[in-house]
Write a protein that holds these residues in place. Sequence first.
Motif, PDB file in Angstrom:
ATOM      1  N   TRP A  52       0.842  -1.211   0.000  1.00 36.27           N
ATOM      2  CA  TRP A  52       0.000   0.000   0.000  1.00 36.27           C
ATOM      3  C   TRP A  52       0.870   1.251   0.000  1.00 36.27           C
ATOM      4  O   TRP A  52       0.614   2.201  -0.752  1.00 36.27           O
ATOM      5  N   LEU A  53       1.912   1.261   0.841  1.00 34.48           N
ATOM      6  CA  LEU A  53       2.792   2.423   0.885  1.00 34.48           C
ATOM      7  C   LEU A  53       3.450   2.665  -0.469  1.00 34.48           C
ATOM      8  O   LEU A  53       3.515   3.801  -0.937  1.00 34.48           O
ATOM      9  N   ILE A  54       3.916   1.608  -1.103  1.00 33.00           N
ATOM     10  CA  ILE A  54       4.633   1.731  -2.371  1.00 33.00           C
ATOM     11  C   ILE A  54       3.681   2.093  -3.516  1.00 33.00           C
ATOM     12  O   ILE A  54       3.920   3.044  -4.253  1.00 33.00           O
ATOM     13  N   HIS A  55       2.593   1.352  -3.649  1.00 35.03           N
ATOM     14  CA  HIS A  55       1.723   1.493  -4.822  1.00 35.03           C
ATOM     15  C   HIS A  55       0.632   2.552  -4.688  1.00 35.03           C
ATOM     16  O   HIS A  55       0.111   3.027  -5.702  1.00 35.03           O
ATOM     17  N   HIS A  56       0.295   2.929  -3.465  1.00 32.86           N
ATOM     18  CA  HIS A  56      -0.804   3.879  -3.267  1.00 32.86           C
ATOM     19  C   HIS A  56      -0.387   5.169  -2.570  1.00 32.86           C
ATOM     20  O   HIS A  56      -1.121   6.159  -2.633  1.00 32.86           O
ATOM     21  N   ARG A  57       0.759   5.149  -1.873  1.00 37.45           N
ATOM     22  CA  ARG A  57       1.187   6.348  -1.142  1.00 37.45           C
ATOM     23  C   ARG A  57       2.520   6.881  -1.649  1.00 37.45           C
ATOM     24  O   ARG A  57       3.053   7.837  -1.108  1.00 37.45           O
ATOM     25  N   GLY A  58       3.092   6.254  -2.693  1.00 29.92           N
ATOM     26  CA  GLY A  58       4.277   6.772  -3.350  1.00 29.92           C
ATOM     27  C   GLY A  58       5.596   6.584  -2.632  1.00 29.92           C
ATOM     28  O   GLY A  58       6.577   7.267  -2.938  1.00 29.92           O
ATOM     29  N   TYR A  59       5.669   5.653  -1.682  1.00 29.21           N
ATOM     30  CA  TYR A  59       6.915   5.420  -0.951  1.00 29.21           C
ATOM     31  C   TYR A  59       7.876   4.614  -1.836  1.00 29.21           C
ATOM     32  O   TYR A  59       7.489   3.604  -2.408  1.00 29.21           O
ATOM     33  N   PRO A  60       9.136   5.045  -1.959  1.00 27.40           N
ATOM     34  CA  PRO A  60      10.088   4.310  -2.796  1.00 27.40           C
ATOM     35  C   PRO A  60      10.526   3.005  -2.121  1.00 27.40           C
ATOM     36  O   PRO A  60      11.081   3.017  -1.017  1.00 27.40           O
ATOM     37  N   ALA A  61      10.307   1.904  -2.792  1.00 28.46           N
ATOM     38  CA  ALA A  61      10.706   0.595  -2.251  1.00 28.46           C
ATOM     39  C   ALA A  61      12.211   0.559  -1.981  1.00 28.46           C
ATOM     40  O   ALA A  61      12.660  -0.087  -1.024  1.00 28.46           O
ATOM     41  N   SER A  62      12.981   1.286  -2.795  1.00 34.89           N
ATOM     42  CA  SER A  62      14.439   1.277  -2.646  1.00 34.89           C
ATOM     43  C   SER A  62      14.906   1.913  -1.334  1.00 34.89           C
ATOM     44  O   SER A  62      16.047   1.710  -0.914  1.00 34.89           O
ATOM     45  N   LEU A  63      14.027   2.678  -0.670  1.00 38.36           N
ATOM     46  CA  LEU A  63      14.388   3.325   0.598  1.00 38.36           C
ATOM     47  C   LEU A  63      13.766   2.622   1.805  1.00 38.36           C
ATOM     48  O   LEU A  63      13.841   3.118   2.924  1.00 38.36           O
ATOM     49  N   MET A  64      13.153   1.449   1.568  1.00 37.11           N
ATOM     50  CA  MET A  64      12.484   0.720   2.650  1.00 37.11           C
ATOM     51  C   MET A  64      13.202  -0.597   2.923  1.00 37.11           C
ATOM     52  O   MET A  64      13.707  -1.244   2.008  1.00 37.11           O
ATOM     53  N   ASP A  80      10.222  -3.796  12.298  1.00 39.13           N
ATOM     54  CA  ASP A  80       9.471  -4.457  11.235  1.00 39.13           C
ATOM     55  C   ASP A  80       9.771  -3.840   9.873  1.00 39.13           C
ATOM     56  O   ASP A  80      10.116  -4.539   8.928  1.00 39.13           O
ATOM     57  N   THR A  81       9.616  -2.528   9.748  1.00 37.08           N
ATOM     58  CA  THR A  81       9.953  -1.834   8.503  1.00 37.08           C
ATOM     59  C   THR A  81      10.544  -0.476   8.863  1.00 37.08           C
ATOM     60  O   THR A  81      10.063   0.182   9.786  1.00 37.08           O
ATOM     61  N   VAL A  82      11.577  -0.091   8.122  1.00 36.37           N
ATOM     62  CA  VAL A  82      12.162   1.244   8.285  1.00 36.37           C
ATOM     63  C   VAL A  82      12.201   1.895   6.906  1.00 36.37           C
ATOM     64  O   VAL A  82      12.622   1.270   5.932  1.00 36.37           O
ATOM     65  N   LEU A  83      11.724   3.141   6.849  1.00 39.49           N
ATOM     66  CA  LEU A  83      11.855   3.976   5.662  1.00 39.49           C
ATOM     67  C   LEU A  83      13.034   4.901   5.918  1.00 39.49           C
ATOM     68  O   LEU A  83      13.107   5.539   6.972  1.00 39.49           O
ATOM     69  N   PRO A 151       0.348   9.817   5.889  1.00 37.93           N
ATOM     70  CA  PRO A 151       0.894  10.706   4.861  1.00 37.93           C
ATOM     71  C   PRO A 151       1.379   9.955   3.616  1.00 37.93           C
ATOM     72  O   PRO A 151       1.917   8.845   3.711  1.00 37.93           O
ATOM     73  N   ALA A 152       1.192  10.587   2.474  1.00 41.65           N
ATOM     74  CA  ALA A 152       1.829  10.132   1.254  1.00 41.65           C
ATOM     75  C   ALA A 152       3.307  10.464   1.381  1.00 41.65           C
ATOM     76  O   ALA A 152       3.693  11.317   2.200  1.00 41.65           O
ATOM     77  N   TYR A 153       4.136   9.813   0.586  1.00 41.62           N
ATOM     78  CA  TYR A 153       5.583  10.018   0.700  1.00 41.62           C
ATOM     79  C   TYR A 153       5.956  11.490   0.510  1.00 41.62           C
ATOM     80  O   TYR A 153       6.775  12.029   1.258  1.00 41.62           O
ATOM     81  N   ASP A 154       5.348  12.157  -0.462  1.00 44.75           N
ATOM     82  CA  ASP A 154       5.719  13.551  -0.725  1.00 44.75           C
ATOM     83  C   ASP A 154       5.200  14.522   0.332  1.00 44.75           C
ATOM     84  O   ASP A 154       5.521  15.703   0.307  1.00 44.75           O
ATOM     85  N   GLU A 155       4.424  14.042   1.300  1.00 38.24           N
ATOM     86  CA  GLU A 155       3.959  14.881   2.409  1.00 38.24           C
ATOM     87  C   GLU A 155       4.883  14.785   3.631  1.00 38.24           C
ATOM     88  O   GLU A 155       4.724  15.542   4.576  1.00 38.24           O
ATOM     89  N   LEU A 156       5.835  13.867   3.608  1.00 40.13           N
ATOM     90  CA  LEU A 156       6.760  13.725   4.737  1.00 40.13           C
ATOM     91  C   LEU A 156       7.704  14.904   4.753  1.00 40.13           C
ATOM     92  O   LEU A 156       8.142  15.390   3.719  1.00 40.13           O
ATOM     93  N   GLN A 157       8.037  15.371   5.945  1.00 39.05           N
ATOM     94  CA  GLN A 157       8.934  16.529   6.074  1.00 39.05           C
ATOM     95  C   GLN A 157      10.371  16.047   6.165  1.00 39.05           C
ATOM     96  O   GLN A 157      10.688  15.062   6.706  1.00 39.05           O
TER      97      GLN A 157
END
Length: 157
Positions: A52-64, A80-83, A151-157
């Motif tokens: 969901w984070l990758i495909h719907h919220r724009g999180y880059p898999a390469s940074l997870m 469990d998971t770190v971005l 938050p979507a990835y581009d909303e993270l500060q």
Amino acid sequence: MYHNLQRLNLPPLQSPHIERGADNVTRIFDPLRNKPVALTPEEWVRQHFTSWLIHHRGYPASLMGNEVSLTLNGMSRRCDTVLFTRQGLLPQMIIEYKAPKIEITQRVFDQIARYNMVLRAPYLAVSNGLSHYCLHIDYEAGKSRFLRDFPAYDELQ
């Protein structure tokens, strides 16, 4: 084979690769670890949530990363998971998963807060596949707040 796993409050996985090994253990392929892992209820949540984070919220898999090791009070632990951030690969978000039948309580937040004593990520998230929470920590102001929406990835500060 996996139809007995609980339906989650997340989009369904697209063609998950699930198989039962000769050892009779059912495994699901984890694209972040690039290997099959035991399909537990918590892993079911992890695979849905990261997808969901990758495909719907724009999180880059390469940074997870899944199952990221850290040392806390001399003991080895796993997040469990770190971005990670693009700049410097610093921890940006820690995500803790629980099985759907596990209620999200203060104890779960205490667990992720202990991990964050080492990593100092500005975002902490918790999900059991049914309920999802995200907390933003402003270290300079010494404040934290729960976000209304994840938050979507581009909303993270």
